[in-house]
Design a protein around this motif. Structure first.
Motif, mmCIF file in Angstrom:
data_model
loop_
_atom_site.group_PDB
_atom_site.id
_atom_site.type_symbol
_atom_site.label_atom_id
_atom_site.label_comp_id
_atom_site.label_asym_id
_atom_site.label_seq_id
_atom_site.Cartn_x
_atom_site.Cartn_y
_atom_site.Cartn_z
ATOM 1 N N LYS A 114 -12.635 -4.415 -1.950
ATOM 2 C CA LYS A 114 -13.912 -4.575 -1.261
ATOM 3 C C LYS A 114 -15.066 -4.173 -2.182
ATOM 4 O O LYS A 114 -16.126 -4.795 -2.162
ATOM 5 N N SER A 115 -14.837 -3.158 -3.006
ATOM 6 C CA SER A 115 -15.883 -2.688 -3.921
ATOM 7 C C SER A 115 -16.212 -3.720 -4.999
ATOM 8 O O SER A 115 -17.222 -3.609 -5.678
ATOM 9 N N ARG A 116 -15.340 -4.726 -5.124
ATOM 10 C CA ARG A 116 -15.552 -5.774 -6.128
ATOM 11 C C ARG A 116 -15.766 -7.134 -5.464
ATOM 12 O O ARG A 116 -15.495 -8.172 -6.053
ATOM 13 N N GLY A 117 -16.244 -7.112 -4.228
ATOM 14 C CA GLY A 117 -16.591 -8.359 -3.539
ATOM 15 C C GLY A 117 -15.539 -8.898 -2.596
ATOM 16 O O GLY A 117 -15.744 -9.939 -1.978
ATOM 17 N N GLY A 118 -14.403 -8.221 -2.460
ATOM 18 C CA GLY A 118 -13.362 -8.673 -1.525
ATOM 19 C C GLY A 118 -13.826 -8.493 -0.091
ATOM 20 O O GLY A 118 -14.635 -7.621 0.214
ATOM 21 N N GLU A 119 -13.327 -9.323 0.782
ATOM 22 C CA GLU A 119 -13.781 -9.263 2.172
ATOM 23 C C GLU A 119 -12.640 -8.921 3.117
ATOM 24 O O GLU A 119 -11.473 -8.995 2.757
ATOM 25 N N ASP A 120 -13.021 -8.521 4.332
ATOM 26 C CA ASP A 120 -12.054 -8.299 5.398
ATOM 27 C C ASP A 120 -11.630 -9.668 5.908
ATOM 28 O O ASP A 120 -12.386 -10.325 6.619
ATOM 29 N N SER A 121 -10.462 -10.121 5.521
ATOM 30 C CA SER A 121 -9.969 -11.413 5.989
ATOM 31 C C SER A 121 -8.449 -11.381 6.009
ATOM 32 O O SER A 121 -7.822 -10.560 5.337
ATOM 33 N N TRP A 122 -7.892 -12.294 6.774
ATOM 34 C CA TRP A 122 -6.436 -12.370 6.879
ATOM 35 C C TRP A 122 -5.776 -12.623 5.526
ATOM 36 O O TRP A 122 -4.689 -12.107 5.256
ATOM 37 N N MET A 123 -6.422 -13.394 4.655
ATOM 38 C CA MET A 123 -5.815 -13.759 3.380
ATOM 39 C C MET A 123 -6.076 -12.748 2.265
ATOM 40 O O MET A 123 -5.450 -12.824 1.212
ATOM 41 N N ASN A 124 -6.974 -11.801 2.486
ATOM 42 C CA ASN A 124 -7.264 -10.801 1.455
ATOM 43 C C ASN A 124 -6.724 -9.424 1.821
ATOM 44 O O ASN A 124 -6.811 -8.510 1.002
ATOM 45 N N CYS A 125 -6.165 -9.255 2.994
ATOM 46 C CA CYS A 125 -5.731 -7.925 3.430
ATOM 47 C C CYS A 125 -4.252 -7.901 3.781
ATOM 48 O O CYS A 125 -3.708 -8.872 4.291
ATOM 49 N N VAL A 126 -3.644 -6.762 3.489
ATOM 50 C CA VAL A 126 -2.243 -6.501 3.843
ATOM 51 C C VAL A 126 -2.138 -5.051 4.291
ATOM 52 O O VAL A 126 -3.029 -4.241 4.049
ATOM 53 N N ALA A 127 -1.023 -4.728 4.922
ATOM 54 C CA ALA A 127 -0.739 -3.346 5.293
ATOM 55 C C ALA A 127 -0.233 -2.602 4.054
ATOM 56 O O ALA A 127 0.535 -3.156 3.269
ATOM 57 N N ALA A 128 -0.692 -1.356 3.877
ATOM 58 C CA ALA A 128 -0.221 -0.543 2.752
ATOM 59 C C ALA A 128 -0.148 0.908 3.186
ATOM 60 O O ALA A 128 -1.020 1.386 3.921
ATOM 61 N N CYS A 129 0.893 1.590 2.744
ATOM 62 C CA CYS A 129 0.985 3.024 3.045
ATOM 63 C C CYS A 129 -0.111 3.743 2.266
ATOM 64 O O CYS A 129 -0.671 3.205 1.301
ATOM 65 N N LYS A 130 -0.422 4.936 2.685
ATOM 66 C CA LYS A 130 -1.517 5.677 2.059
ATOM 67 C C LYS A 130 -1.247 5.938 0.579
ATOM 68 O O LYS A 130 -2.159 5.853 -0.247
ATOM 69 N N ALA A 131 0.010 6.219 0.216
ATOM 70 C CA ALA A 131 0.339 6.485 -1.190
ATOM 71 C C ALA A 131 0.106 5.244 -2.065
ATOM 72 O O ALA A 131 -0.515 5.326 -3.125
ATOM 73 N N CYS A 132 0.567 4.093 -1.609
ATOM 74 C CA CYS A 132 0.376 2.859 -2.388
ATOM 75 C C CYS A 132 -1.090 2.460 -2.423
ATOM 76 O O CYS A 132 -1.585 2.005 -3.461
ATOM 77 N N ASN A 133 -1.795 2.644 -1.318
ATOM 78 C CA ASN A 133 -3.210 2.297 -1.273
ATOM 79 C C ASN A 133 -3.998 3.165 -2.247
ATOM 80 O O ASN A 133 -4.867 2.676 -2.969
ATOM 81 N N THR A 134 -3.659 4.444 -2.315
ATOM 82 C CA THR A 134 -4.330 5.362 -3.243
ATOM 83 C C THR A 134 -3.992 4.993 -4.693
ATOM 84 O O THR A 134 -4.861 4.988 -5.559
ATOM 85 N N ARG A 135 -2.720 4.678 -4.948
ATOM 86 C CA ARG A 135 -2.284 4.334 -6.306
ATOM 87 C C ARG A 135 -2.974 3.065 -6.813
ATOM 88 O O ARG A 135 -3.385 2.982 -7.975
ATOM 89 N N LYS A 136 -3.116 2.071 -5.939
ATOM 90 C CA LYS A 136 -3.764 0.821 -6.342
ATOM 91 C C LYS A 136 -5.257 1.021 -6.544
ATOM 92 O O LYS A 136 -5.852 0.431 -7.431
ATOM 93 N N ALA A 137 -5.855 1.880 -5.736
ATOM 94 C CA ALA A 137 -7.290 2.194 -5.810
ATOM 95 C C ALA A 137 -8.130 0.918 -5.709
ATOM 96 O O ALA A 137 -7.831 0.056 -4.904
ATOM 97 N N ASN A 138 -9.160 0.821 -6.551
ATOM 98 C CA ASN A 138 -10.055 -0.341 -6.465
ATOM 99 C C ASN A 138 -9.728 -1.392 -7.537
ATOM 100 O O ASN A 138 -10.607 -2.012 -8.110
ATOM 101 N N ARG A 139 -8.424 -1.556 -7.780
ATOM 102 C CA ARG A 139 -7.980 -2.557 -8.754
ATOM 103 C C ARG A 139 -7.252 -3.690 -8.028
ATOM 104 O O ARG A 139 -6.824 -3.534 -6.897
ATOM 105 N N ARG A 140 -7.101 -4.793 -8.702
ATOM 106 C CA ARG A 140 -6.268 -5.879 -8.176
ATOM 107 C C ARG A 140 -4.813 -5.474 -8.409
ATOM 108 O O ARG A 140 -4.528 -4.655 -9.296
ATOM 109 N N PRO A 141 -3.870 -5.995 -7.641
ATOM 110 C CA PRO A 141 -2.462 -5.579 -7.794
ATOM 111 C C PRO A 141 -1.934 -5.710 -9.223
ATOM 112 O O PRO A 141 -1.274 -4.801 -9.732
ATOM 113 N N GLU A 142 -2.274 -6.808 -9.906
ATOM 114 C CA GLU A 142 -1.771 -6.991 -11.277
ATOM 115 C C GLU A 142 -2.378 -5.968 -12.238
ATOM 116 O O GLU A 142 -1.732 -5.534 -13.192
ATOM 117 N N GLU A 143 -3.616 -5.540 -11.990
ATOM 118 C CA GLU A 143 -4.253 -4.519 -12.824
ATOM 119 C C GLU A 143 -3.604 -3.158 -12.624
ATOM 120 O O GLU A 143 -3.550 -2.346 -13.546
#
Length: 189
Positions: A114-143
């Protein structure tokens, strides 16, 4: 616990979940075009003075309401995005570690942050546990060196009705599942 009734338009498209009393109102007004539910509920009223009989209305669990005002418009419009429906769509499974969690242990994770222009949408969002969400931070999954275990998708109208109600009766579920696409995670859980 009072059951909820699946109200359809006359063409059979899901319109809304209604209370038993609201369904009785449609029956009393003669607006129920047809019923498909195998379960029936009886509402009893007062005693009729002339006959001495108690009035009653039998309500089916799936009913079609007649009238132009009850027609489903914009049938293909995606359902409104919400955290509750997203977590239900993803079956409470983290998209990154593939572990199942309780709703309170999951976050809405933005694939394109979201901090890089991503939006709240069905195609841009998935469920993630707090640990994985924190680990990914504000990066794309491949980053972040993380891979998605499943791809997001937009639920159709039938799926949205299933995802939005936790008290679906068996015959209502059977009716709704007929409109769920074969690729849906609701069929593969």
């Amino acid at each position: 616990m009072n059951p909820v009734i699946l109200a359809l338009d006359v063409a059979g498209a899901p319109h809304e979940w209604i209370t038993l009393e609201e369904a009785a109102h449609y029956y009393a007004k003669g607006l129920v075009a047809w019923a498909a539910g195998s379960q029936e509920f009886t509402l009893r009223g007062g005693i009729q003075r002339a006959t001495g009989l108690q009035s009653q209305i039998r309500v089916s669990s799936v009913i079609a309401i007649a009238g132009r005002d009850y027609m489903v418009r914009n049938f293909d419009r995606p359902p409104a995005f919400s955290k509750e429906m997203l977590l239900a769509r993803d079956r409470y499974v983290c998209a990154y570690c593939a572990q199942k969690f309780r709703a309170g242990q999951l976050d809405v994770e933005h694939i394109h942050p979201k901090s890089r222009g991503g939006e709240d949408s069905w195609m841009n969002c998935v469920a993630a546990c707090k640990a994985c969400n924190t680990r990914k931070a504000n990066r794309r999954p491949e980053e972040a060196g993380m891979t998605l275990h499943y791809v997001p998708y937009v639920p159709n109208r039938y799926e949205a009705f299933i995802l939005s109600n936790r008290r679906i009766l068996a015959d209502q579920m059977e009716f709704l599942l007929m409109g769920v696409p074969k690729h849906s995670r609701l069929l593969n859980s």
